[in-house]
Design an enzyme around this catalytic site. Structure first.
Site, PDB file in Angstrom:
ATOM      1  N   TYR A 196       0.837  -1.208   0.000  1.00 14.22           N
ATOM      2  CA  TYR A 196       0.000   0.000   0.000  1.00 14.22           C
ATOM      3  C   TYR A 196       0.873   1.260   0.000  1.00 14.22           C
ATOM      4  O   TYR A 196       0.747   2.120  -0.866  1.00 14.22           O
ATOM      5  CB  TYR A 196      -0.908  -0.034   1.223  1.00 14.22           C
ATOM      6  CG  TYR A 196      -1.915   1.098   1.297  1.00 14.22           C
ATOM      7  CD1 TYR A 196      -3.005   1.137   0.435  1.00 14.22           C
ATOM      8  CD2 TYR A 196      -1.789   2.111   2.247  1.00 14.22           C
ATOM      9  CE1 TYR A 196      -3.941   2.169   0.505  1.00 14.22           C
ATOM     10  CE2 TYR A 196      -2.717   3.140   2.329  1.00 14.22           C
ATOM     11  CZ  TYR A 196      -3.796   3.169   1.453  1.00 14.22           C
ATOM     12  OH  TYR A 196      -4.715   4.189   1.532  1.00 14.22           O
TER      13      TYR A 196
ATOM     14  N   GLN B 153       2.449   7.321  15.772  1.00 13.04           N
ATOM     15  CA  GLN B 153       1.751   8.601  15.792  1.00 13.04           C
ATOM     16  C   GLN B 153       1.450   9.054  14.369  1.00 13.04           C
ATOM     17  O   GLN B 153       2.175   8.721  13.446  1.00 13.04           O
ATOM     18  CB  GLN B 153       2.580   9.654  16.522  1.00 13.04           C
ATOM     19  CG  GLN B 153       3.991   9.771  15.994  1.00 13.04           C
ATOM     20  CD  GLN B 153       4.829  10.699  16.843  1.00 13.04           C
ATOM     21  OE1 GLN B 153       4.519  10.980  17.995  1.00 13.04           O
ATOM     22  NE2 GLN B 153       5.894  11.202  16.263  1.00 13.04           N
TER      23      GLN B 153
HETATM   24  N1  LIG Z   1     -10.543   6.480   4.215  1.00  7.84           N
HETATM   25  C1  LIG Z   1      -9.356   6.962   4.554  1.00  7.84           C
HETATM   26  O1  LIG Z   1      -9.144   7.346   5.707  1.00  7.84           O
HETATM   27  C2  LIG Z   1      -8.248   7.068   3.539  1.00  7.84           C
HETATM   28  C3  LIG Z   1      -7.015   7.568   3.967  1.00  7.84           C
HETATM   29  C4  LIG Z   1      -5.996   7.698   3.040  1.00  7.84           C
HETATM   30  C5  LIG Z   1      -6.200   7.387   1.704  1.00  7.84           C
HETATM   31  N2  LIG Z   1      -7.408   6.891   1.329  1.00  7.84           N
HETATM   32  C6  LIG Z   1      -7.562   6.537  -0.108  1.00  7.84           C
HETATM   33  O2  LIG Z   1      -8.828   6.958  -0.569  1.00  7.84           O
HETATM   34  C7  LIG Z   1      -9.332   6.015  -1.529  1.00  7.84           C
HETATM   35  C8  LIG Z   1     -10.707   5.533  -1.095  1.00  7.84           C
HETATM   36  O3  LIG Z   1     -10.600   4.889   0.182  1.00  7.84           O
HETATM   37  P1  LIG Z   1     -11.883   4.411   0.977  1.00  7.84           P
HETATM   38  O4  LIG Z   1     -11.630   4.602   2.412  1.00  7.84           O
HETATM   39  O5  LIG Z   1     -13.090   5.005   0.374  1.00  7.84           O
HETATM   40  O6  LIG Z   1     -11.823   2.840   0.687  1.00  7.84           O
HETATM   41  P2  LIG Z   1     -12.955   1.862   0.160  1.00  7.84           P
HETATM   42  O7  LIG Z   1     -12.370   0.485   0.220  1.00  7.84           O
HETATM   43  O8  LIG Z   1     -14.237   2.106   0.856  1.00  7.84           O
HETATM   44  O9  LIG Z   1     -13.116   2.316  -1.351  1.00  7.84           O
HETATM   45  C9  LIG Z   1     -12.282   1.915  -2.391  1.00  7.84           C
HETATM   46  C10 LIG Z   1     -13.160   1.549  -3.572  1.00  7.84           C
HETATM   47  O10 LIG Z   1     -12.322   1.205  -4.681  1.00  7.84           O
HETATM   48  C11 LIG Z   1     -12.850   0.033  -5.303  1.00  7.84           C
HETATM   49  N3  LIG Z   1     -11.743  -0.600  -6.015  1.00  7.84           N
HETATM   50  C12 LIG Z   1     -10.607  -1.095  -5.499  1.00  7.84           C
HETATM   51  N4  LIG Z   1      -9.826  -1.584  -6.468  1.00  7.84           N
HETATM   52  C13 LIG Z   1     -10.489  -1.395  -7.626  1.00  7.84           C
HETATM   53  C14 LIG Z   1     -10.210  -1.680  -8.991  1.00  7.84           C
HETATM   54  N5  LIG Z   1      -9.062  -2.276  -9.360  1.00  7.84           N
HETATM   55  N6  LIG Z   1     -11.110  -1.332  -9.934  1.00  7.84           N
HETATM   56  C15 LIG Z   1     -12.272  -0.715  -9.586  1.00  7.84           C
HETATM   57  N7  LIG Z   1     -12.589  -0.427  -8.308  1.00  7.84           N
HETATM   58  C16 LIG Z   1     -11.715  -0.758  -7.343  1.00  7.84           C
HETATM   59  C17 LIG Z   1     -13.416  -0.775  -4.147  1.00  7.84           C
HETATM   60  O11 LIG Z   1     -14.350  -1.772  -4.514  1.00  7.84           O
HETATM   61  C18 LIG Z   1     -14.048   0.334  -3.313  1.00  7.84           C
HETATM   62  O12 LIG Z   1     -15.368   0.604  -3.727  1.00  7.84           O
HETATM   63  C19 LIG Z   1      -8.291   4.900  -1.628  1.00  7.84           C
HETATM   64  O13 LIG Z   1      -7.451   5.165  -2.741  1.00  7.84           O
HETATM   65  C20 LIG Z   1      -7.518   5.037  -0.344  1.00  7.84           C
HETATM   66  O14 LIG Z   1      -6.196   4.571  -0.485  1.00  7.84           O
HETATM   67  C21 LIG Z   1      -8.431   6.713   2.208  1.00  7.84           C
END
Ligand SMILES: NC(=O)c1ccc[n+]([C@@H]2O[C@H](COP(=O)([O-])OP(=O)(O)OC[C@H]3O[C@@H](n4cnc5c(N)ncnc54)[C@H](O)[C@@H]3O)[C@@H](O)[C@H]2O)c1
Length: 319
Positions: free
Chosen positions: A157, A287
């Site tokens: 990741y 942290q």
């Molecule tokens: N939620 C957080 O706190 C957070 C923090 C840092 C970064 N992010 C980033 O934000 C983005 C969304 O995160 P989230 O929390 O909503 O996660 P989530 O798992 O709820 O959403 C990710 C979505 O991407 C889809 N997905 C994954 N791989 C795929 C592919 N190859 N083709 C099509 N769809 C695909 C999944 O089915 C899901 O619907 C991610 O890139 C994550 O790394 C989130």
């Protein structure tokens, strides 16, 4: 109808909030997802928009070729943004889907950049605080280069996101484009995947079910938690700027995990919440707190508004 936005991972937690935001603004939205961690129920309240053709839901793996579905963009108003948010996001999911995580943040992002260039749109890539690894400075400013293990359980990741950032930088240099990225810190809110393993949804569901709350290690490790509405307003402001540099987005109030558990206790006044300690997972950061100086200046007047207790109450109401 205004313009169009494309959201990869549009049925995920953050993606579905972006879809909702732009539908409310009057945009046409294309949400692409392979449902590896997202859920159809996240957009089920938009049946009317789907039948009007304002929301197109496409089931596809964005790491594979986009040829079979990308033509849908030709029948819609001009594309302004591609939000590349597809990626497993929590440790249990990205560890189960390690190769897929590496692919979607590299090959998938490459497809997003190519499509955006073809339609004259701007990509906004969801990067993460994990690019800082287990940081040796706190809070973390964007100028901190991180302390990341490239060969361990979190590296699929952390390094995939770092690669994604490098890809955007290099693509912009080579093609004189203006794609950008936000470094998202822990965000929570309605529609988080209940099986996702992240601390807020875990503890909230345990409290809801009268189960002991599981705290990893001593509970002294710190995190900062951003309510989803604050994050989305920051992302939208960033998208509408011409910034290409990484910007931290999150909430800069820092809590220990024990304090999070205590805050939940002040909400669940009708029960005594038990705590169960489990061993700390490998490479768990001690942290994590964003330095938001840049975001507050460059996205002014953006600042996180919703504090932890209020956000937890809002989220509980949606369970
Ligand atoms: N939620 C957080 O706190 C957070 C923090 C840092 C970064 N992010 C980033 O934000 C983005 C969304 O995160 P989230 O929390 O909503 O996660 P989530 O798992 O709820 O959403 C990710 C979505 O991407 C889809 N997905 C994954 N791989 C795929 C592919 N190859 N083709 C099509 N769809 C695909 C999944 O089915 C899901 O619907 C991610 O890139 C994550 O790394 C989130």
């Amino acid at each position: 109808m205004k313009k169009t936005v494309l959201v990869t991972g549009g049925f995920g937690f953050l993606g579905s909030h972006l879809v909702e935001h732009f539908l409310k603004e009057g945009f046409a939205v294309v949400a692409v997802d392979n449902f590896c961690t997202g859920s159809r129920s996240n957009l089920e309240h938009f049946k009317a928009e789907i039948s009007q053709g304002r929301l197109k839901a496409i089931e596809a793996d964005v790491s594979q070729t986009w040829d079979s579905w990308v033509g849908v963009l030709e029948s819609l108003p001009p594309l302004s943004f591609v939000f590349h948010f597809a990626s497993p996001a929590s440790p249990p999911h990205y560890q189960r889907l390690g190769l897929e995580t590496l692919a979607v943040n590299s090959i998938g992002l490459g497809h997003a950049l190519k499509t955006a260039d073809r339609f004259g749109a701007r990509v906004i890539f969801a990067s993460t605080s994990e690019v800082y690894g287990d940081p040796s400075v706190n809070p973390q400013p964007e100028t901190y280069w991180g302390n990341v293990n490239s060969f361990g359980v979190r590296s699929c990741y952390d390094e995939a996101k770092r690669f994604g950032e490098a890809l955007i930088y290099t693509h912009n240099q080579k093609h004189q484009t203006q794609h950008g990225l936000v470094r998202i810190f822990n965000t929570y809110g309605p529609r988080m995947n209940p099986a996702d393993g992240r601390v807020i949804i875990n503890l909230l569901l345990q409290a809801e079910k009268h189960e002991p709350m599981t705290l990893y290690g001593s509970g002294d490790q710190t995190r900062s938690f951003c309510y989803v509405d604050d994050l989305i307003s920051g992302i939208v402001k960033y998208a509408r700027s011409n910034l290409t540099r990484p910007i931290n987005l999150g909430n800069d109030h820092e809590f220990t995990i024990s304090q999070l558990a205590e805050t939940l206790q002040t909400i669940y006044t009708d029960r005594k919440l038990e705590i169960k300690h489990l061993p700390l997972p490998q490479d768990d950061p001690k942290q994590r707190k964003p330095d938001l100086t840049l975001a507050k200046r460059l996205l002014s007047p953006w600042t996180p508004q919703i504090q932890l207790r209020e956000g937890l109450i809002k989220m509980r109401a949606c369970l």
